[in-house]
Design an enzyme around this catalytic site. Structure first.
Site, PDB file in Angstrom:
ATOM      1  N   ARG A 270      -0.651   9.170  10.364  1.00 22.13           N
ATOM      2  CA  ARG A 270       0.459   8.259  10.058  1.00 22.13           C
ATOM      3  C   ARG A 270       1.016   8.470   8.660  1.00 22.13           C
ATOM      4  NH1 ARG A 270       2.225   3.245  11.887  1.00 22.13           N
ATOM      5  NH2 ARG A 270       2.752   2.894   9.720  1.00 22.13           N
TER       6      ARG A 270
ATOM      7  N   ASP B 140       5.726   2.864  16.491  1.00 20.19           N
ATOM      8  CA  ASP B 140       6.659   2.332  15.510  1.00 20.19           C
ATOM      9  C   ASP B 140       8.109   2.529  15.925  1.00 20.19           C
ATOM     10  OD1 ASP B 140       4.469   3.188  12.933  1.00 20.19           O
ATOM     11  OD2 ASP B 140       5.297   1.210  13.275  1.00 20.19           O
TER      12      ASP B 140
HETATM   13  C1  UD1 Z   1      -1.981   2.281   2.737  1.00 19.47           C
HETATM   14  C2  UD1 Z   1      -3.272   3.033   2.913  1.00 19.47           C
HETATM   15  C3  UD1 Z   1      -4.255   2.225   3.753  1.00 19.47           C
HETATM   16  C4  UD1 Z   1      -4.448   0.852   3.132  1.00 19.47           C
HETATM   17  C5  UD1 Z   1      -3.111   0.167   2.918  1.00 19.47           C
HETATM   18  C6  UD1 Z   1      -3.219  -1.161   2.191  1.00 19.47           C
HETATM   19  C7  UD1 Z   1      -2.560   5.325   2.906  1.00 19.47           C
HETATM   20  C8  UD1 Z   1      -2.433   6.602   3.652  1.00 19.47           C
HETATM   21  N1  UD1 Z   1      -3.012   4.293   3.592  1.00 19.47           N
HETATM   22  O1  UD1 Z   1      -1.391   2.140   4.029  1.00 19.47           O
HETATM   23  O2  UD1 Z   1      -5.494   2.924   3.795  1.00 19.47           O
HETATM   24  O3  UD1 Z   1      -5.224   0.071   4.001  1.00 19.47           O
HETATM   25  O4  UD1 Z   1      -2.244   1.015   2.130  1.00 19.47           O
HETATM   26  O5  UD1 Z   1      -3.863  -1.005   0.990  1.00 19.47           O
HETATM   27  O6  UD1 Z   1      -2.323   5.267   1.707  1.00 19.47           O
HETATM   28  N2  UD1 Z   1       4.349  -3.107   6.579  1.00 19.47           N
HETATM   29  C9  UD1 Z   1       5.508  -3.560   7.156  1.00 19.47           C
HETATM   30  N3  UD1 Z   1       6.644  -2.828   6.988  1.00 19.47           N
HETATM   31  C10 UD1 Z   1       6.698  -1.697   6.261  1.00 19.47           C
HETATM   32  C11 UD1 Z   1       5.519  -1.239   5.653  1.00 19.47           C
HETATM   33  C12 UD1 Z   1       4.338  -1.968   5.841  1.00 19.47           C
HETATM   34  O7  UD1 Z   1       5.521  -4.584   7.816  1.00 19.47           O
HETATM   35  O8  UD1 Z   1       7.769  -1.086   6.141  1.00 19.47           O
HETATM   36  C13 UD1 Z   1       3.097  -3.878   6.786  1.00 19.47           C
HETATM   37  C14 UD1 Z   1       2.061  -3.066   7.558  1.00 19.47           C
HETATM   38  O9  UD1 Z   1       2.227  -3.180   8.942  1.00 19.47           O
HETATM   39  C15 UD1 Z   1       0.775  -3.724   7.092  1.00 19.47           C
HETATM   40  C16 UD1 Z   1       1.085  -4.109   5.643  1.00 19.47           C
HETATM   41  O10 UD1 Z   1       2.487  -4.130   5.538  1.00 19.47           O
HETATM   42  O11 UD1 Z   1       0.530  -4.901   7.805  1.00 19.47           O
HETATM   43  C17 UD1 Z   1       0.479  -3.167   4.631  1.00 19.47           C
HETATM   44  O12 UD1 Z   1       1.039  -1.905   4.768  1.00 19.47           O
HETATM   45  P1  UD1 Z   1       1.148  -0.867   3.567  1.00 19.47           P
HETATM   46  O13 UD1 Z   1       0.768  -1.521   2.278  1.00 19.47           O
HETATM   47  O14 UD1 Z   1       2.464  -0.215   3.669  1.00 19.47           O
HETATM   48  O15 UD1 Z   1       0.003   0.150   3.923  1.00 19.47           O
HETATM   49  P2  UD1 Z   1       0.123   1.699   4.189  1.00 19.47           P
HETATM   50  O16 UD1 Z   1       0.943   2.342   3.110  1.00 19.47           O
HETATM   51  O17 UD1 Z   1       0.499   1.934   5.602  1.00 19.47           O
END
Ligand code: UD1
Length: 420
Positions: free
Chosen positions: A94, A118
């Site tokens: 991802r 997604d």
């Molecule tokens: C990154 C890390 C993951 C970690 C997370 C939180 C990487 C590869 N992965 O994931 O290991 O657990 O940070 O510290 O670095 N969300 C939305 N919309 C968006 C983006 C995110 O709703 O556009 C939501 C996601 O569904 C989730 C939450 O926000 O519920 C956190 O996501 P995010 O902080 O973006 O995590 P990642 O970058 O995916």
């Protein structure tokens, strides 16, 4: 297909050295796309995700040399890039979405396959898309691909994030570095991995203010230069070893790590009864009794990390008492408790809460790793379960933990990797 066979009863004693963070190095490799020439990264962990990212960059026309012995990656970026990230690699990881921002900035267009499940506007990518649109990009979803285009340069603007998403902060940051004018990201993520990528971008010639705070102010620059950068240490791997020491009533010196990146998690271990000694780049965790239960609530940094939540469920599963674990970021993370229950753990989930009633002993059984952190947590549970635990779907663990089995053996665990 390989599996792990663990015989319970070990007390982990010794030292381990942690290398660079998976969640940073993948983004640093993507950031290399912003500039022609060779960017070199050190302290690169020897994990599957680095190989997947290397392959993705090669498909775009980069030359990537991953020296796993030296722990380095050299990414040589050509003048002309292929701006497409194919589904066969994106679906395996991802985090591939992190090429979206730099490709759009550099090539004017990015076609990145959407990770399974997604859609534009769905939880997961909406903040990435909204941020790029605010910068002036056009973003559509076609045939399973997210297609982002810009006509002329992206334009700096104010971007308030409704949640401090790590991925969205990185996408917007990388797109804004060479945009015209100033971009302000409000409610930006503050994880050490965000600070790490900002540090590398600053060395490349970017103009970013507020690094490490929730307001990042980025003034676009015309040119960047390739650099050499040392990847920040993996706080989640360090935290996993810290929990392993507490659960097995062991004594582990964790080297090349930063205690300040794990403040709340280490406090929790102290509450559980562990002794935690920190040095400038080391943490020693010692435990001489059965842990006491500790409540945990996951939050964005500097809150308790969701990536250590399964490890703490394992700790609570063998602790004295009952604890409530609240997951505020990824509910699906609780899927792993069904596997832990196979080892005899008493965990009841309701929405984003899990009530864990500690038991004096777990009992070995076959289990399946459902993701990276769940996999590591099941291994830790197996170390203290009576009898034999077989962990299947080990490829998840290989995505995040370099040399895990060898390190466990050196600490005294009875664990073997079996290829069937
Ligand atoms: C990154 C890390 C993951 C970690 C997370 C939180 C990487 C590869 N992965 O994931 O290991 O657990 O940070 O510290 O670095 N969300 C939305 N919309 C968006 C983006 C995110 O709703 O556009 C939501 C996601 O569904 C989730 C939450 O926000 O519920 C956190 O996501 P995010 O902080 O973006 O995590 P990642 O970058 O995916």
């Amino acid at each position: 297909m390989s599996h792990l066979r663990i015989v319970g009863g070990a007390r982990l004693v010794g030292r381990v050295r942690v290398t660079g963070a998976k969640n940073s190095v993948l983004k640093l490799m993507a950031a290399a796309l912003l500039v022609e020439g060779t960017t070199t990264l050190t302290e690169v962990p020897d994990i599957l995700d680095v190989e997947i990212m290397a392959e993705l960059l090669r498909r775009m026309g980069c030359d990537v040399v991953h020296d796993s012995e030296a722990g380095s990656v050299a990414v040589t970026v050509p003048a002309q890039l292929n701006h497409r990230a194919d589904y066969d690699l994106v679906r395996r990881m991802r985090a591939s979405i992190c090429v979206l921002g730099p490709l759009l900035a550099r090539c004017g267009e990015a076609d990145v396959a959407m990770p399974g499940g997604d859609n534009i506007g769905s939880r997961g990518l909406d903040m990435h898309v909204d941020g790029l649109e605010r910068l002036g990009a056009e973003v559509v979803s076609e045939h399973g691909y997210l297609i982002a285009k810009r006509n002329g340069p992206l334009r700096g603007t104010h971007i308030p994030l409704e949640f401090p998403s790590v991925g969205a902060t990185e996408t917007i940051l990388m797109a804004a570095i060479t945009a015209a004018g100033t971009t302000v990201i409000d409610n930006a993520a503050r994880e050490p991995e965000i600070v790490d990528i900002c540090t590398m971008l600053l060395a490349m010639g970017a103009d970013i203010e507020g690094v490490g705070t929730s307001t990042l102010t980025i003034t676009g620059v015309d040119s960047l230069r390739p650099v050499s950068h040392r990847t920040v240490s993996d706080r989640i791997v360090a935290g996993t070893w810290a929990v392993a020491a507490a659960v097995t009533q062991g004594d582990i010196l964790i080297e090349n790590t930063r205690a300040e990146h794990l403040e709340i998690a280490l406090d929790k271990l102290v509450s559980a009864g562990a002794t935690v000694l920190t040095g400038p780049d080391s943490i020693r965790v010692t435990m001489d009794r059965r842990p006491k239960s500790v409540d945990v609530v996951t939050l964005p940094y500097p809150g308790f990390p969701t990536d250590l939540q399964p490890q703490f469920i394992t700790l609570n599963a063998i602790a004295d008492g009952a604890a409530m674990v609240t997951e505020n970021l990824f509910e699906a993370r609780f899927r792993f408790v069904n596997e832990l229950a196979r080892l005899g753990a008493d965990v009841r989930t309701d929405g984003h809460h899990a009530l864990v009633r500690g038991k004096p002993m777990l009992s070995g059984a076959p289990v399946e790793a459902t993701d990276i952190r769940a996999g590591a947590s099941l291994v830790i549970a197996g170390l203290v379960a009576e009898g034999v635990t077989m962990v299947h779907e080990v490829h998840h663990i290989d995505r995040g933990y370099a040399g895990f089995v060898g390190q466990l053996q050196s600490l005294g665990a009875d664990i073997q990797r079996l290829s069937l």
